[in-house]
Design a protein around this motif. Structure first.
Motif, PDB file in Angstrom:
ATOM      1  N   THR A 174      14.659  -4.524  30.094  1.00 43.61           N
ATOM      2  CA  THR A 174      15.784  -4.046  29.301  1.00 43.61           C
ATOM      3  C   THR A 174      15.586  -2.581  28.917  1.00 43.61           C
ATOM      4  O   THR A 174      14.445  -2.095  28.890  1.00 43.61           O
ATOM      5  CB  THR A 174      15.917  -4.876  28.012  1.00 43.61           C
ATOM      6  OG1 THR A 174      14.745  -4.659  27.202  1.00 43.61           O
ATOM      7  CG2 THR A 174      16.061  -6.356  28.325  1.00 43.61           C
ATOM      8  N   PRO A 175      16.665  -1.863  28.601  1.00 41.86           N
ATOM      9  CA  PRO A 175      16.509  -0.480  28.140  1.00 41.86           C
ATOM     10  C   PRO A 175      15.613  -0.376  26.906  1.00 41.86           C
ATOM     11  O   PRO A 175      14.839   0.577  26.776  1.00 41.86           O
ATOM     12  CB  PRO A 175      17.945  -0.042  27.830  1.00 41.86           C
ATOM     13  CG  PRO A 175      18.785  -0.868  28.762  1.00 41.86           C
ATOM     14  CD  PRO A 175      18.082  -2.206  28.820  1.00 41.86           C
ATOM     15  N   ALA A 176      15.683  -1.354  26.003  1.00 39.94           N
ATOM     16  CA  ALA A 176      14.841  -1.322  24.799  1.00 39.94           C
ATOM     17  C   ALA A 176      13.368  -1.443  25.182  1.00 39.94           C
ATOM     18  O   ALA A 176      12.511  -0.741  24.630  1.00 39.94           O
ATOM     19  CB  ALA A 176      15.249  -2.452  23.849  1.00 39.94           C
ATOM     20  N   ALA A 177      13.068  -2.309  26.137  1.00 37.48           N
ATOM     21  CA  ALA A 177      11.677  -2.464  26.571  1.00 37.48           C
ATOM     22  C   ALA A 177      11.199  -1.214  27.302  1.00 37.48           C
ATOM     23  O   ALA A 177      10.046  -0.789  27.136  1.00 37.48           O
ATOM     24  CB  ALA A 177      11.548  -3.687  27.474  1.00 37.48           C
ATOM     25  N   ALA A 178      12.079  -0.615  28.096  1.00 36.55           N
ATOM     26  CA  ALA A 178      11.726   0.627  28.801  1.00 36.55           C
ATOM     27  C   ALA A 178      11.432   1.740  27.801  1.00 36.55           C
ATOM     28  O   ALA A 178      10.478   2.513  27.965  1.00 36.55           O
ATOM     29  CB  ALA A 178      12.858   1.042  29.737  1.00 36.55           C
ATOM     30  N   ARG A 179      12.249   1.803  26.752  1.00 39.22           N
ATOM     31  CA  ARG A 179      12.032   2.802  25.702  1.00 39.22           C
ATOM     32  C   ARG A 179      10.683   2.578  25.012  1.00 39.22           C
ATOM     33  O   ARG A 179       9.964   3.533  24.693  1.00 39.22           O
ATOM     34  CB  ARG A 179      13.161   2.726  24.674  1.00 39.22           C
ATOM     35  CG  ARG A 179      13.151   3.834  23.638  1.00 39.22           C
ATOM     36  CD  ARG A 179      14.261   3.612  22.619  1.00 39.22           C
ATOM     37  NE  ARG A 179      15.568   3.629  23.243  1.00 39.22           N
ATOM     38  CZ  ARG A 179      16.275   4.736  23.460  1.00 39.22           C
ATOM     39  NH1 ARG A 179      15.784   5.913  23.082  1.00 39.22           N
ATOM     40  NH2 ARG A 179      17.467   4.666  24.019  1.00 39.22           N
ATOM     41  N   GLN A 180      10.317   1.326  24.823  1.00 36.99           N
ATOM     42  CA  GLN A 180       9.039   1.009  24.179  1.00 36.99           C
ATOM     43  C   GLN A 180       7.863   1.399  25.077  1.00 36.99           C
ATOM     44  O   GLN A 180       6.849   1.907  24.593  1.00 36.99           O
ATOM     45  CB  GLN A 180       8.981  -0.483  23.844  1.00 36.99           C
ATOM     46  CG  GLN A 180       7.784  -0.872  22.987  1.00 36.99           C
ATOM     47  CD  GLN A 180       7.843  -2.319  22.535  1.00 36.99           C
ATOM     48  OE1 GLN A 180       7.990  -3.216  23.363  1.00 36.99           O
ATOM     49  NE2 GLN A 180       7.742  -2.542  21.227  1.00 36.99           N
ATOM     50  N   HIS A 181       7.990   1.171  26.384  1.00 37.62           N
ATOM     51  CA  HIS A 181       6.938   1.583  27.318  1.00 37.62           C
ATOM     52  C   HIS A 181       6.716   3.092  27.223  1.00 37.62           C
ATOM     53  O   HIS A 181       5.575   3.569  27.180  1.00 37.62           O
ATOM     54  CB  HIS A 181       7.326   1.210  28.749  1.00 37.62           C
ATOM     55  CG  HIS A 181       7.092  -0.227  29.097  1.00 37.62           C
ATOM     56  ND1 HIS A 181       5.880  -0.857  28.907  1.00 37.62           N
ATOM     57  CD2 HIS A 181       7.935  -1.156  29.643  1.00 37.62           C
ATOM     58  CE1 HIS A 181       5.981  -2.121  29.319  1.00 37.62           C
ATOM     59  NE2 HIS A 181       7.210  -2.329  29.759  1.00 37.62           N
TER      60      HIS A 181
END
Length: 294
Positions: free
Chosen positions: A142-149
């Protein structure tokens, strides 16, 4: 193959290679990844609307697969791992302008500490401005998970970063002072050009005897390099130290003659901040040195 299709891809090749090299830290592997992207592009050209976006996504996915495979290979790598060095002549200002966007060895060393997902997210978003929804597509998340990475990568890079802020002229000056002091055994001058938290990393790839672990701290780094230049290279005759550029940063190439003949001994580049060396990166694996027109 229509010439327009070839031309469209070639217009993106240098950009894609820059993306892949930052992800992989190996020029040959980066070029192979881009070539694989070309083969996929040629098969699907009629379906593609955004050429750069599509190629960026495909190249990043190829690199992500390689990074996951590389984690196993590098875990078994003998000693420390440094990226492939792209060695160019210490060129005139016009020539150096072409190298200005190259990523430093210091940053590549930091990127190596990240997980594959963190590295891909950090490179795509922070270095090349790819939106997080597109990064998420590459990572199949998800975009949120990508942002967290990317956030975790940014924090890891900041916490474990090797400061490298000096311009090329200052890098040369400090590197030359270091070499002169190390060759003469002048510990006082060495202490003056090494940051207290300096780290020295050597990569012999199991082909050349060198330090298997990083050396930390100004005193230990100074003693290590004095010993290296004065003792371990004692059998070298006709030694030559050539100023070069590695990934756009100041470096030196060491050649010399041993019983087996002339050989490339090492390529050394540095990270410099506030007039002191914060990182020394000594590439001694001949398979990981790519020489330009030297």
């Amino acid at each position: 193959m229509p010439s327009a299709t070839v031309d469209e891809f070639e217009a993106q090749r240098s950009y894609l290679t820059a993306v892949a090299y930052r992800m992989l830290g190996n020029r040959t592997e980066a070029e192979d990844a881009v070539q694989e992207a070309w083969l996929r592009y040629a098969q699907h050209r009629d379906e593609i609307r955004d050429v750069r976006g599509w190629l960026t996504t495909v190249t990043a996915r190829i690199c992500l697969d390689q990074l996951n495979s590389a984690r196993v290979r590098r875990a078994a790598y003998p000693g420390q791992w440094l990226p492939t060095y792209v060695v160019d002549p210490d060129a005139d200002p016009a020539g150096r302008a072409e190298l200005a966007d190259q990523v430093s060895v210091a940053l590549l060393v930091v990127l190596e500490r990240l997980t594959p997902e963190q590295r891909v997210a950090f490179v795509l978003h922070d270095a090349f401005g790819v939106p997080f929804d597109e990064v998420a597509e590459v990572l199949d998340t998800t975009p949120a998970a990508a942002r967290q990475h990317a956030s975790r990568a940014r924090r890891a890079a900041s916490d474990g970063g090797i400061r490298h802020t000096a311009g090329l002229a200052e890098q040369r000056k400090v590197l030359n002072a270091f070499l002169m002091a190390a060759q003469s055994g002048d510990m006082r001058t060495l202490a003056a050009v090494l940051a207290p938290d300096v780290v020295a990393v050597s990569d012999g790839g199991g082909m050349v005897r060198t330090a298997l672990n990083p050396v930390f701290g100004a005193d230990k780094v100074a003693r290590f390099w004095v010993g290296l230049l004065q003792n371990k290279l004692a059998d070298v005759v006709d030694a030559k130290v050539e100023p070069v550029l590695v990934n756009g940063s100041a470096a030196v190439l060491l050649r010399g003659v041993r019983a087996s003949g002339e050989q490339l001994l090492a390529v050394l580049t540095v990270a410099v901040d506030d007039g002191r060396i914060t990182g020394l990166f000594n590439q001694q694996n001949p398979e990981k040195v790519l020489l330009g027109d030297l």
